[in-house]
Design a protein around this motif. Sequence first.
Motif, PDB file in Angstrom:
ATOM      1  N   ALA A   1      38.166 -34.716 -22.290  1.00 29.57           N
ATOM      2  CA  ALA A   1      37.850 -35.792 -21.368  1.00 29.57           C
ATOM      3  C   ALA A   1      39.058 -36.704 -21.268  1.00 29.57           C
ATOM      4  N   GLU A   2      39.134 -37.427 -20.174  1.00 25.68           N
ATOM      5  CA  GLU A   2      40.330 -38.226 -19.919  1.00 25.68           C
ATOM      6  C   GLU A   2      40.577 -39.268 -21.003  1.00 25.68           C
ATOM      7  N   ALA A   3      39.491 -39.909 -21.455  1.00 24.45           N
ATOM      8  CA  ALA A   3      39.644 -40.937 -22.484  1.00 24.45           C
ATOM      9  C   ALA A   3      40.199 -40.340 -23.761  1.00 24.45           C
ATOM     10  N   LEU A   4      39.715 -39.133 -24.060  1.00 28.33           N
ATOM     11  CA  LEU A   4      40.169 -38.461 -25.273  1.00 28.33           C
ATOM     12  C   LEU A   4      41.631 -38.065 -25.112  1.00 28.33           C
ATOM     13  N   ARG A   5      41.995 -37.663 -23.904  1.00 26.46           N
ATOM     14  CA  ARG A   5      43.378 -37.273 -23.641  1.00 26.46           C
ATOM     15  C   ARG A   5      44.312 -38.464 -23.822  1.00 26.46           C
ATOM     16  N   SER A   6      43.858 -39.605 -23.307  1.00 25.31           N
ATOM     17  CA  SER A   6      44.646 -40.840 -23.458  1.00 25.31           C
ATOM     18  C   SER A   6      44.854 -41.171 -24.924  1.00 25.31           C
ATOM     19  N   ALA A   7      43.763 -41.067 -25.672  1.00 24.85           N
ATOM     20  CA  ALA A   7      43.842 -41.354 -27.107  1.00 24.85           C
ATOM     21  C   ALA A   7      44.773 -40.355 -27.781  1.00 24.85           C
ATOM     22  N   GLY A   8      44.733 -39.118 -27.308  1.00 18.96           N
ATOM     23  CA  GLY A   8      45.586 -38.078 -27.870  1.00 18.96           C
ATOM     24  C   GLY A   8      47.059 -38.354 -27.640  1.00 18.96           C
ATOM     25  N   LEU A   9      47.386 -38.796 -26.447  1.00 20.60           N
ATOM     26  CA  LEU A   9      48.799 -39.088 -26.144  1.00 20.60           C
ATOM     27  C   LEU A   9      49.307 -40.225 -27.009  1.00 20.60           C
ATOM     28  N   GLU A  10      48.455 -41.220 -27.180  1.00 19.31           N
ATOM     29  CA  GLU A  10      48.846 -42.367 -27.999  1.00 19.31           C
ATOM     30  C   GLU A  10      49.016 -41.949 -29.466  1.00 19.31           C
ATOM     31  N   ALA A  11      48.076 -41.127 -29.930  1.00 20.62           N
ATOM     32  CA  ALA A  11      48.142 -40.674 -31.322  1.00 20.62           C
ATOM     33  C   ALA A  11      49.380 -39.810 -31.551  1.00 20.62           C
TER      34      ALA A  11
END
Lengths: 332, 328
Positions: B14-24
Amino acid sequence: MDSHPGFREEDTAGLSTHTLARLQARSRDVMEKAGLWVARCTQERLAEMGVQAQCLSLFGLSCALRASAASDQPSEMLKTADRVVEKLLDDWDQPADGLQAKFQSGIFVTAMMAAAALVSDSPTARTYRKRCRSEWASIEQSAELRARATPLWTGRHLDLVISGAPQPLHKLVPWPTEISGQPMPYTISSDGIHQIVKEIAALSAFGQTPLPLSQTAKDYLKDFIPFWTFFYIKENDLDMVAPLVRALNYLGLTTVPEYLDGLNFILQQSKDDGRFGMQEMAIHLQSLTVGGSVDKRLEIYLPLTVASLWALLDCLYPARAPFKLGVCTQVV
Amino acid sequence: MRVKTIKRRGNFPAEALRSAGLEAEEKALAWVVRHRDDFNPLIHSNVQRLKLAVKAAAELSLVCSLACTSRRSDVPRQVYSELAAYIWDEVFKNEAMQEFLLSNPSGLPSYSLYVSLSQCGYEDAPFRKKLEALLEDGYLRAVECVPSMQMDLAYNLTLMGRLPDDLSISELYKQSFLARHPSLYPLTIADAYTVTHTLFFVTEFGRARASCFSAADETYFRVALPRLLAYYLRRGNWDLSAEFLLALRVLGLEGLPVYQHGWMLLFIAQNPDGSFSGPVTEEMEGFGETARRSATEADADDGDQAWVSFRNDYHTTLAVLLAMEAAL
């Protein structure tokens, strides 16, 4: 473990007749030995056992006796059960330590489980049941108990069982539960899981009625009770596996691989002397690091043995399960 | 084994998870950059630390190689290239290092370190010739090792273009632990790594579709791998959790709910400094939770907290980066 998760032939009626017969054959000797171990431990330690341990022992003996044919019940277990009942009755009015005090302070479930499961119809057994019902009646309407829905409904069901009632007398009103919160399954504590099992038992009347839960809550249980069972089998944690296998049974999830795996796991934890145990090396390490202050027989092996007896009885001898309505031998 | 290179696009749930992934990913990579020197064996005077750093350098090189050859448009290629350059210039080019690698050939870093860096664009013809000579010498093929470790060698030889005719990842798979569809209950931590590494090499870290998996294999994977991921998530073993997340991804099983749950938990578990904590209590495997809490083991490195943190956390941080590269 004799099979891989996910590769067992499905049987829509639960365990196949053949599998059930095989497990029953394995369990008979195991359960009798366990019952005799409980009897011996109780005889040797009765004077120092608190009422909770006495009730637990009584419940365990009753589970072992229920698994035996009526004509074949070991006298040692019957006599020990009678002795425990007598002691509970003798100490009933002891301030703080007697059963009356325990009921008043909200600690009553084990006592009522023992009463509901009793196989004896002796005068002392009848008296014990009657007193439990009387104490229950005195606390059922208390504000404190009404604030604790899970033990309240558990108590109501057990009271019905003791009374011999054939069906529920009151409609269960669902309450906010740990289940409805659907805690993250990977981080929920073991206490949280224990609480969920208690809620499943109370909400389903120990597997006799459908769960009054939303579909998402039911799906949550369907996904994660098997996972937790797998997890704790892999962790060799009998203390968790035994109640989880009962929960699978209450939920009707008897075709999932973890159900059979769990039953096999429980049976494999039977020791030569009859007790059930687990993680012996960990227990050994623990006894060294806490200065040997743990009473292994009463604090570890007795609860594990009783939990195992209960799970095996519920799952392998459903017709003799301890908390079925309408089958109590005595109407009180 | 004939493999068909497949084009995979990132498939984060999901997009939110992807965003969190990029940040992580950014934070984890920043941690690696800050600890770059710890990956350099040549700065350590302690032999145990030196040996660990050789392994760590090889593992970092692998992560760099997969990132540098990734089809992801937003992979932080520059950062990985600079890390690869550091390992090449400050570690590999050192004569003592090359001698060490060539005189410990059965330790896989000998091949994987160089091959990974060559995937990043680096080449050392004389060293390559020496690796080829080592292979021809026969010792490497004679050493007894399990199929998953032989697969590691075969994977690197494939990338070198030097896979012998009688060495096949497909055949190695058939002899492997995983191909026997083992029961999950007795599976140890070492077994779990064998499972994940087998999948990584057979699928070339998700870059190729494995033709050696049967329908029975795939049925087994669909049940066993999510269970194992869930198990290690609950154990808080982020190292194996990351490896199983990658394993699910390389097998196309990322649509399962446990995959999303796994990433959510990993992001929550990330340390403020960007690292991911390694599993420090797994040596108590089999002793139960109580024993894990109460028993202690003396650590000779206890006085050097910075090294202990690196030693405990570098592998898990790299494993998460590897899994993220495939997921994003």
